[in-house]
Write a protein that holds these residues in place. Structure first.
Motif, short mmCIF file in Angstrom:
data_model
loop_
_atom_site.label_atom_id
_atom_site.label_comp_id
_atom_site.label_asym_id
_atom_site.label_seq_id
_atom_site.Cartn_x
_atom_site.Cartn_y
_atom_site.Cartn_z
N LYS A 185 24.11 -61.01 31.52
CA LYS A 185 24.26 -60.39 32.83
C LYS A 185 24.72 -61.44 33.84
CE LYS A 185 21.94 -57.55 36.34
NZ LYS A 185 22.98 -56.52 36.34
N THR A 186 25.62 -61.01 34.73
CA THR A 186 26.14 -61.88 35.79
C THR A 186 25.81 -61.29 37.14
OG1 THR A 186 27.96 -62.64 34.38
CG2 THR A 186 28.21 -62.95 36.75
N TYR A 187 25.29 -62.12 38.03
CA TYR A 187 25.02 -61.73 39.41
C TYR A 187 26.06 -62.39 40.31
CZ TYR A 187 20.45 -60.20 37.69
OH TYR A 187 19.43 -59.57 37.00
N ILE A 236 24.22 -66.67 37.65
CA ILE A 236 23.86 -66.27 39.01
C ILE A 236 24.70 -67.05 40.01
CG2 ILE A 236 22.00 -65.90 40.66
CD1 ILE A 236 20.00 -66.19 38.38
N ASP A 249 23.81 -58.03 44.86
CA ASP A 249 23.12 -57.57 43.65
C ASP A 249 21.94 -58.46 43.26
OD1 ASP A 249 24.75 -59.72 43.05
OD2 ASP A 249 25.47 -58.90 41.14
N GLN A 250 21.66 -59.49 44.06
CA GLN A 250 20.53 -60.37 43.78
C GLN A 250 19.30 -59.92 44.57
OE1 GLN A 250 21.40 -64.65 44.00
NE2 GLN A 250 23.59 -64.21 43.77
N ILE A 285 15.31 -62.41 41.97
CA ILE A 285 16.41 -63.15 41.35
C ILE A 285 16.75 -64.38 42.18
CG2 ILE A 285 18.86 -63.07 40.76
CD1 ILE A 285 17.05 -61.67 38.75
#
Length: 291
Positions: free
Chosen positions: A236-238, A264, A271-272, A276
């Motif tokens: 997953k990428t933030y 991240i 989206d963080q 996170i």
């Protein structure tokens, strides 16, 4: 000094016994941890004769190295320097012997020495539950450089978990050593990877320096958020850390056969969540403390 009985591991004249030489009435002084360097040998060399039985070798010169290994062009994703300065280092290879499938590994975890001798601790890993394996035989090995020494070497089998965490910071629009900082946290040591290439995070291809430190994996695991735990086995990428000027942080969690990877953005993107962002800061703070 109290005698420490070690598991037998016989190899080319190297055999396990005890730190201290108690039977000889020799005072070897206190024990101290030894830092060592992981060496991705198989990127540039192949084993001339695969070892069917557990064995270890100590190499003190280029000529000796070529007795056991054949040099070839780099086969890893990125070039690595195959040069060993034998005026500063001895080269150690340890082999687990023939295994029936993939999924097995052998790993040097720590080194201890006193004034008389040096003990190299290692552990072995078997296939984990749920791990995808191939049915072809494999020959697990590990390769390191140790500081040049004439001391007798002994090998000691220990119990250790292969679970680990990799943390890193990266910046795509940056040049120099400060742009890529990556560490692996185990419960037995800390690895600092050298010359990591941006976006190429197969860490088996990089040299690393290893420092003995107990409990780092367990301690840092307390920072992992429920959101990331729920991503078990996913990537997953933030934000957009791989192209943004400010870069980002990297997190890789190995638990048994499951590997979770997280990117991240250093910028606090929408989206963080707060959790996170807190986790990102924990990674950044840990990297600052380690470098």
């Amino acid at each position: 000094m109290k005698k420490l009985i070690l598991g037998l591991f016989v190899a080319f004249g190297i055999s396990a016994c005890s730190l201290g030489n108690d039977d000889l009435n020799v005072d070897c002084g206190s024990n101290a941890d030894v830092a060592f360097t992981g060496f991705p040998l198989l990127c540039n060399y192949s084993v001339k004769t695969q070892q069917n039985n557990p064995i270890a070798i100590e190499v003190r010169s280029e000529q000796e190295l070529l007795t056991y290994f054949t040099k070839h062009p780099n086969t890893c994703p990125n070039p690595s320097d195959p040069t060993i300065d034998f005026t500063k280092y001895n080269f150690i290879s340890i082999f687990a012997g023939a295994k029936p499938t993939s999924g097995y590994a052998i790993k040097i975890s720590s080194i201890v020495e006193n004034n008389c001798e040096m003990v190299i601790n290692f552990f072995e890993k078997a296939p984990q539950a749920g791990e995808a394996i191939t049915s072809n035989p494999t020959y697990p090995s590990d390769h390191i450089l140790i500081p040049k020494t004439s001391k007798r070497l002994f090998f000691n089998r220990v119990q250790a978990s292969p679970d680990n965490i990799v943390i890193g910071s990266f910046a795509s629009q940056c040049a120099g050593g400060d742009c890529q900082k990556f560490f692996q946290l185990n419960d037995y040591n800390i690895l600092k990877f050298q010359n990591v290439v941006a976006g190429s995070y197969d860490f088996s291809q990089y040299k690393y320096t290893a420092t003995t430190k107990n409990g780092e994996y367990t301690l840092f695991s307390k920072n992992i958020t429920a959101e990331i735990t729920a991503l078990k086995g996913q990537i997953k990428t933030y934000g957009n850390p791989t192209t943004s000027e400010q870069g980002g942080v990297y997190f890789e969690l190995h638990q048994g056969a499951t590997v979770t990877k997280i990117y991240i953005d250093n910028a606090d993107t929408a989206d963080q969540t707060a959790a996170i962002k807190a986790f990102k800061k924990a990674i950044q703070d840990k990297i600052t403390a380690l470098k």
